[in-house]
Scaffold this motif. Structure first.
Motif, mmCIF file in Angstrom:
data_model
loop_
_atom_site.group_PDB
_atom_site.id
_atom_site.type_symbol
_atom_site.label_atom_id
_atom_site.label_comp_id
_atom_site.label_asym_id
_atom_site.label_seq_id
_atom_site.Cartn_x
_atom_site.Cartn_y
_atom_site.Cartn_z
ATOM 1 N N LEU A 282 -25.709 -3.353 -42.786
ATOM 2 C CA LEU A 282 -24.952 -3.650 -41.476
ATOM 3 C C LEU A 282 -23.731 -3.838 -41.635
ATOM 4 O O LEU A 282 -22.785 -3.656 -40.661
ATOM 5 C CB LEU A 282 -25.747 -5.162 -41.243
ATOM 6 C CG LEU A 282 -26.939 -5.272 -40.879
ATOM 7 C CD1 LEU A 282 -27.489 -6.659 -40.385
ATOM 8 C CD2 LEU A 282 -27.561 -4.248 -39.653
ATOM 9 N N LEU A 283 -23.305 -4.303 -43.013
ATOM 10 C CA LEU A 283 -21.634 -4.103 -43.187
ATOM 11 C C LEU A 283 -21.066 -2.796 -42.962
ATOM 12 O O LEU A 283 -19.905 -2.689 -42.924
ATOM 13 C CB LEU A 283 -21.430 -4.893 -44.283
ATOM 14 C CG LEU A 283 -21.837 -6.389 -44.465
ATOM 15 C CD1 LEU A 283 -21.473 -6.917 -45.860
ATOM 16 C CD2 LEU A 283 -20.840 -7.143 -43.312
ATOM 17 N N ASP A 284 -21.714 -1.768 -43.259
ATOM 18 C CA ASP A 284 -21.202 -0.217 -43.190
ATOM 19 C C ASP A 284 -21.205 0.038 -41.691
ATOM 20 O O ASP A 284 -22.152 0.146 -41.008
ATOM 21 C CB ASP A 284 -22.089 0.443 -44.053
ATOM 22 C CG ASP A 284 -21.567 2.001 -44.159
ATOM 23 O OD1 ASP A 284 -20.389 2.216 -43.247
ATOM 24 O OD2 ASP A 284 -21.985 2.724 -44.951
ATOM 25 N N SER A 285 -19.923 -0.011 -41.106
ATOM 26 C CA SER A 285 -19.936 0.394 -39.715
ATOM 27 C C SER A 285 -19.928 1.665 -39.526
ATOM 28 O O SER A 285 -19.985 2.315 -38.219
ATOM 29 C CB SER A 285 -18.458 -0.037 -39.344
ATOM 30 O OG SER A 285 -17.625 0.758 -40.042
ATOM 31 N N GLN A 286 -20.142 2.783 -40.368
ATOM 32 C CA GLN A 286 -20.524 3.994 -40.341
ATOM 33 C C GLN A 286 -21.542 4.415 -39.296
ATOM 34 O O GLN A 286 -21.815 5.261 -38.469
ATOM 35 C CB GLN A 286 -20.618 5.064 -41.567
ATOM 36 C CG GLN A 286 -19.476 4.890 -42.362
ATOM 37 C CD GLN A 286 -19.582 5.815 -43.704
ATOM 38 O OE1 GLN A 286 -19.742 7.041 -43.520
ATOM 39 N NE2 GLN A 286 -19.652 5.024 -44.554
ATOM 40 N N LEU A 287 -22.818 3.534 -39.582
ATOM 41 C CA LEU A 287 -23.784 3.785 -38.721
ATOM 42 C C LEU A 287 -23.448 3.494 -37.165
ATOM 43 O O LEU A 287 -24.380 4.160 -36.394
ATOM 44 C CB LEU A 287 -25.113 3.210 -39.161
ATOM 45 C CG LEU A 287 -26.459 3.536 -38.658
ATOM 46 C CD1 LEU A 287 -26.741 4.611 -39.221
ATOM 47 C CD2 LEU A 287 -27.523 2.451 -39.225
ATOM 48 N N ASP A 288 -22.672 2.842 -36.904
ATOM 49 C CA ASP A 288 -22.276 2.528 -35.538
ATOM 50 C C ASP A 288 -21.830 3.802 -34.737
ATOM 51 O O ASP A 288 -21.890 3.791 -33.595
ATOM 52 C CB ASP A 288 -21.171 1.672 -35.426
ATOM 53 C CG ASP A 288 -21.887 0.039 -35.979
ATOM 54 O OD1 ASP A 288 -22.993 -0.134 -36.003
ATOM 55 O OD2 ASP A 288 -21.018 -0.587 -36.472
ATOM 56 N N GLU A 289 -21.312 4.817 -35.620
ATOM 57 C CA GLU A 289 -20.887 6.050 -35.041
ATOM 58 C C GLU A 289 -22.114 6.850 -34.438
ATOM 59 O O GLU A 289 -22.144 7.683 -33.380
ATOM 60 C CB GLU A 289 -20.122 6.654 -36.011
ATOM 61 C CG GLU A 289 -18.948 5.997 -36.442
ATOM 62 C CD GLU A 289 -18.313 6.813 -37.438
ATOM 63 O OE1 GLU A 289 -18.629 7.965 -37.677
ATOM 64 O OE2 GLU A 289 -17.284 6.550 -38.001
ATOM 65 N N LEU A 290 -23.249 6.655 -35.102
ATOM 66 C CA LEU A 290 -24.526 7.187 -34.536
ATOM 67 C C LEU A 290 -25.297 6.483 -33.502
ATOM 68 O O LEU A 290 -24.632 5.194 -32.975
ATOM 69 C CB LEU A 290 -25.502 7.267 -35.574
ATOM 70 C CG LEU A 290 -25.104 8.424 -36.757
ATOM 71 C CD1 LEU A 290 -25.947 8.052 -37.917
ATOM 72 C CD2 LEU A 290 -24.496 9.823 -36.356
ATOM 73 N N ASN A 291 -26.229 6.891 -33.028
ATOM 74 C CA ASN A 291 -27.106 6.373 -31.821
ATOM 75 C C ASN A 291 -27.717 5.142 -32.682
ATOM 76 O O ASN A 291 -28.620 5.326 -33.422
ATOM 77 C CB ASN A 291 -28.194 6.935 -31.218
ATOM 78 C CG ASN A 291 -28.914 6.228 -30.284
ATOM 79 O OD1 ASN A 291 -28.758 5.055 -30.049
ATOM 80 N ND2 ASN A 291 -29.823 7.286 -29.621
#
Length: 567
Positions: A492-501
């Motif tokens: 959850l602390l890795d914001s990279q996934l926020d770039e995806l759906n």
């Protein structure tokens, strides 16, 4: 007065012999340079590379006029005669071909009279071939060129000096399996470079002759043939290679090799060839994939996976890990191709196998395979969402059956259909959920894989009805989630996934929040313990995970899902 050779020290004799060799040797066929010349920071003498190519000329190449001899010697006669070191030296052959015979004779003479066998010759011995002196030297020279061909500069020098014609001549004459392996290995390294690859494609008959090597009986020859064909299908010249492979006879042979080989390396190389076909350009897929599917590609891959899983679960054999990985990658690649994915996604045996892999306790050695399995499961559930209810069905029936056996004989009539349905519905496959969470640390650099894992978790958790769940079952769920709280928080602390759906991740967080809140509310003595300052460590971990999930949920949901926790 002549000096008696016996009176000259041995070192002086060797030096005299080297001087004579250097004086008598023609400029186009120099002696090999000293070992110190082979330094990584320097370039190998081009004349030495040319001399090695000449050493590979088959003894009967000049007599093979009906197949390749005329073409080869015609090309040789067109070469430049400049031998300066600044430009690439060239080969020279007399019009009558006598030069070729001299090279062959010199090659046999130059071979050591006595040599101890080492690992580089095991292949020929295992194939049942005797290793004559000349053949042994040929292998030595060929292995040097095999290594040099890995360099782009040396590879381009080689093709400019007719190494492809020499290698094709060797493939077309009778030779040992070891020599064929080396020949294919050299071509395979040359094919890794753009310019040599274009020369390979333009060399008449070479690709077809390479394809013919698929019918060899020797594992190492087949490995090198599959490797070379794989490189061809991955190159810019892939259409030319695909057209040579499109015959049903050839494709059937590739599938037969993958299905019947007992050699792990050969299985790996043959499946890599199939993977290269599946992942190649649309043009190649249209040429090769329909006939492969018709010949049973999907069922073959699933059967191979079944065997590798049985091996993995019974005994860990490191040399089989790459085989498992390439099989899974092939199945995963096939699962996303329109028109062919259904045969993969609808196969329940496959679904069972990949779920077993996810539940494997120790994943370190097969981490890549587990990541691929996670992506594959997500692909399958996208096409067959109803399979989500079957993730835990096998263990649920075992649980229910065991429960019924423990009841008194007069109690069977007391279990109602509704109770059976609820039991099946609210007891999920917790090892599977834990297995999914275990994969996250291995997929930290793979956003697609992490998104796929959250997708599966969301599909699993939305089927859980925490309000109807027994307290013991709810406790098991919470225990698994809390034990993996560090993994969840790190992701959850890795914001990279926020770039995806991130819809699936948001859904998963909502469900985790609900489960944790339900567990907190079910503890009658929770407030009393908190007032007494005697909170259990598990309670602290639950609160920490709950806070983390709330922070990374949509802001509008924080109050809704965390109100019970703050009460």
């Amino acid at each position: 007065m002549a000096v008696d050779a016996k009176s000259v020290p041995l070192e002086d004799q060797e030096e005299q012999e080297r001087q004579v060799q250097r004086h008598d040797a023609p400029a186009h066929n120099p002696s090999a340079p000293p070992d110190e010349f082979f330094d990584i920071s320097t370039t190998v003498d081009p004349s030495y590379v040319i001399s090695l190519i000449r050493k590979l000329l088959p003894a009967n190449a000049s007599n093979n006029h009906n197949s390749h001899g005329d073409v080869f010697f015609a090309h040789v006669q067109e070469l430049d005669t400049d031998h300066t070191v600044k430009t690439a030296p060239t080969l020279h052959v007399s019009n009558d071909g006598s030069e070729s015979m001299e090279i062959a004779d010199d090659f046999h003479k130059s071979a050591p009279e006595e040599r101890q066998n080492n690992g580089s010759y095991d292949g020929a011995e295992q194939c049942g071939h005797s290793v004559p002196v000349g053949e042994e030297a040929w292998e030595e020279y060929g292995c040097i060129l095999w290594d040099l061909a890995a360099s782009k500069t040396h590879a381009e020098l080689m093709v400019q000096n007719l190494i492809l014609e020499v290698l094709l001549a060797n493939l077309m004459v009778s030779q040992s399996a070891r020599a064929t392996e080396i020949t294919l290995g050299i071509i395979g390294n040359l094919a890794c470079h753009e310019v040599p690859m274009k020369h390979i494609v333009s060399t008449s008959g070479l690709i077809g002759t390479v394809v013919d090597q698929l019918f060899s009986e020797y594992a190492q020859c087949l490995c090198e043939a599959c490797r070379l064909l794989t490189v061809g299908l991955q190159s810019s010249e892939r259409i030319s290679w695909a057209k040579e492979l499109q015959s049903e006879h050839i494709l059937s042979r590739i599938l037969w090799i993958a299905e019947n080989s007992l050699n792990p390396q050969l299985i790996e190389k043959s499946v890599e060839l199939l993977l290269a076909t599946i992942e190649s350009s649309e043009e190649v897929v249209l040429i090769l994939l329909p006939p492969l599917m018709k010949l049973g590609l999907a069922s073959l891959l699933i059967n191979l996976l079944d065997f590798e899983m049985s091996q993995l679960l019974s005994e860990r054999v490191p040399e089989r890990y790459p085989v498992l990985d390439v099989i899974l990658r092939s199945i995963e690649a096939l699962s996303v191709i329109d028109g062919h994915s259904q045969e993969i996604c609808s196969n329940k045996d496959l679904f069972r196998l990949v779920c077993e892999l996810v539940k494997l306790p120790d994943k370190v050695e097969v981490a890549n395979s587990c990541i691929t399995a996670g992506v594959l499961i997500a692909n399958i559930l996208s096409d067959e969402p109803n399979l989500a209810s079957e993730i835990s069905q096998g263990e649920l029936f075992i649980f229910l059956f065991s429960f019924v056996l423990k009841l008194p004989s007069d109690s069977f009539g007391l279990i109602t259909p509704h109770e059976v349905e609820v039991t099946l519905y609210i007891h999920p496959d917790l090892p599977f959920l834990q297995g999914l969470l275990d994969i996250f640390p291995f997929s930290s650099e793979d956003l697609e894989a992490r998104s796929a894992l959250w997708n599966i978790i969301a599909r699993l958790l939305v089927r859980v009805q925490e309000n109807e769940m027994s307290r013991s079952a709810l406790q098991q769920y919470v225990s698994v989630l809390v034990s993996k709280s560090d993994v969840i928080e790190d992701d959850l602390l890795d914001s990279q996934l926020d770039e995806l759906n991130s819809k699936a991740r948001t859904t998963s967080l909502r469900r985790i929040i609900c489960l944790l809140n339900q567990w907190t509310a079910s503890k009658d003595d929770h407030k009393e313990n908190e007032m007494m300052g005697n909170r259990h460590e598990d309670d602290i971990n639950i609160d920490r995970l709950l806070d983390c999930c709330c922070k990374h949920s949509e802001p509008i949901l924080i109050h809704c899902f965390c109100s019970l926790h703050k009460a």
